[in-house]
Design an enzyme around this catalytic site. Structure first.
Site, PDB file in Angstrom:
ATOM      1  NE  ARG A 114      -7.807  95.759  21.832  1.00  0.00           N
ATOM      2  CZ  ARG A 114      -8.829  95.005  20.962  1.00  0.00           C
ATOM      3  NH1 ARG A 114      -8.582  93.792  20.796  1.00  0.00           N
ATOM      4  NH2 ARG A 114      -9.487  95.882  20.147  1.00  0.00           N
ATOM      5  CG  HIS A 141     -13.298  99.283  20.664  1.00  0.00           C
ATOM      6  ND1 HIS A 141     -12.035  99.711  20.172  1.00  0.00           N
ATOM      7  CD2 HIS A 141     -13.410  98.094  19.974  1.00  0.00           C
ATOM      8  CE1 HIS A 141     -11.467  98.843  19.566  1.00  0.00           C
ATOM      9  NE2 HIS A 141     -12.407  97.928  19.272  1.00  0.00           N
ATOM     10  CD  GLN A 144     -15.173  98.041  15.703  1.00  0.00           C
ATOM     11  OE1 GLN A 144     -14.236  97.278  15.699  1.00  0.00           O
ATOM     12  NE2 GLN A 144     -15.736  98.037  14.544  1.00  0.00           N
ATOM     13  CG  ASP A 232     -19.303  93.554  20.899  1.00  0.00           C
ATOM     14  OD1 ASP A 232     -18.851  92.494  20.479  1.00  0.00           O
ATOM     15  OD2 ASP A 232     -18.732  94.328  21.829  1.00  0.00           O
ATOM     16  CB  CYS A 271     -17.004  95.384  16.701  1.00  0.00           C
ATOM     17  SG  CYS A 271     -17.051  94.603  18.186  1.00  0.00           S
ATOM     18  NE  ARG A 299     -10.915  99.414  14.215  1.00  0.00           N
ATOM     19  CZ  ARG A 299     -10.758  98.668  15.138  1.00  0.00           C
ATOM     20  NH1 ARG A 299     -11.419  97.427  15.510  1.00  0.00           N
ATOM     21  NH2 ARG A 299      -9.812  98.838  16.196  1.00  0.00           N
TER      22      ARG A 299
END
Ligand code: CP
Ligand code: NVA
Length: 315
Positions: A114, A141, A144, A232, A271, A299
């Site tokens: 990340r 991402h 996700q 988001d 998310c 996830r």
């Protein structure tokens, strides 16, 4: 479980796997999730397909879900995971990505990263001799979105022909959703303020793959008749808090008025982490159409499939 004869499989973008493999990941996740129902979360799946394998996770940004889901995913696949924080590893003191990639490739079986600049993921993938997984960059991402697709299917909405509305900032999560639209043949309507422009590379690729991608500055137009509403945070990690941005995005808050324009059985995805009262109202976030905690749990199941694909266990 046999490993398919494949070359080095990185998962830096959804397109690295492609539509066929993403469909395989989703099917595998559904089957594995069902097969282990009721087991304590740390118990391995019966076949433990990644027994003895180690995932190294390098974080240059904060994380709760990505960090925990990959750790639990590895345990459930029979392997293990370890964490390198930039603050406590040599990454934070300037050791190069190239050297880190080569060292971790000698010590672990896969690397999850990340970071901020997407170029660092590409560089890690270039130098690593084991699979590299994008655990979020400023650009995308993908992990996700595998969880999001799983959640959408589980809630009874097939992907082909789905009408998905994205409301708010044009960010990393949105880029990967746009990419998914092209790969999995659904349509996406982006409701975002004037001056906010989706990344053309993702939009053009999705359109070239047959998805209808619409950009509108009218939140109601984006939400009308949608199967799924997604938003988001308005301020992503690494961005400065900006009151002007919050004011511009305020009309794009997913609230009960906007949800009422979507289909009656529409679902709300986020998310997480959420800023309730900003990008989503409390009524929607806590309401019956919100599936955000299913999405968070998924996830784990999605990341297991990503890992299996990287190790050549899924076609
Ligand atoms: N959604 C997500 O990636 O959460 P974290 O930042 O907590 O990992
Ligand atoms: N867009 C958000 C996603 C967090 C999971 C961020 O980059 O901070």
């Amino acid at each position: 479980m046999t490993n398919l004869p494949v070359g080095k499989r990185h998962f830096c973008e959804l397109n690295d796997a492609g539509s066929h493999s993403i469909a395989a990941m989703l099917n595998e996740a559904i089957d594995r999730k069902k097969a282990r129902m009721g087991l304590p979360r740390g118990v391995a799946d019966k076949d433990a397909p990644l027994a003895g394998h180690v995932l190294a996770m390098a974080f240059e940004k904060s994380s709760t879900r990505t960090r925990v889901s990959f750790d639990i995913a590895m345990r459930q696949l029979g392997g293990s995971a370890l964490i390198l924080d930039s603050g406590t590893s040599q990454l934070g003191r300037g050791e190069t990505v190239a050297d880190t990639a080569r060292v971790l490739s000698r010590m672990a079986d896969a690397i999850m990263v990340r970071t901020d600049d997407h170029a660092k993921i590409d560089e890690m993938a270039y130098y690593a001799s084991v699979p590299v997984i994008n655990g979020l960059t400023d650009q995308s991402h993908p992990c996700q979105i595998v969880a999001d697709l799983l959640t959408i299917i589980e809630h009874g909405k097939p992907l082909p022909g789905l009408e998905l509305a994205w409301l708010g900032d044009c960010n990393n999560v949105m880029n990967s959703l746009v990419e998914a639209a092209g790969l999995m043949q659904f349509n996406i309507r982006i409701g975002t303020p004037t001056g906010y422009i989706p990344d053309a590379r993702y939009v053009e690729a999705a359109r070239a793959n047959g998805a209808k991608v619409t950009v509108t500055h009218d939140a109601q137009e984006a939400a009308r008749g949608a199967d799924i509403l997604v938003t988001d945070t308005w301020i992503s990690m690494g961005q400065d808090h900006a009151d002007a941005k919050l004011r511009e995005l305020a009309p794009y808050q997913v609230n009960t008025d906007l949800m009422a324009l979507a289909k009656a059985d529409a679902k709300f995805l986020h998310c997480l982490p959420a800023h309730v009262g900003d990008e989503v109202s409390k009524e929607v976030f806590e309401g019956p159409q919100s599936v955000v905690f299913d999405e968070a749990e998924n996830r784990i199941h999605a990341q297991k499939s990503v890992l299996q694909w990287c190790f050549g266990q899924l076609g």
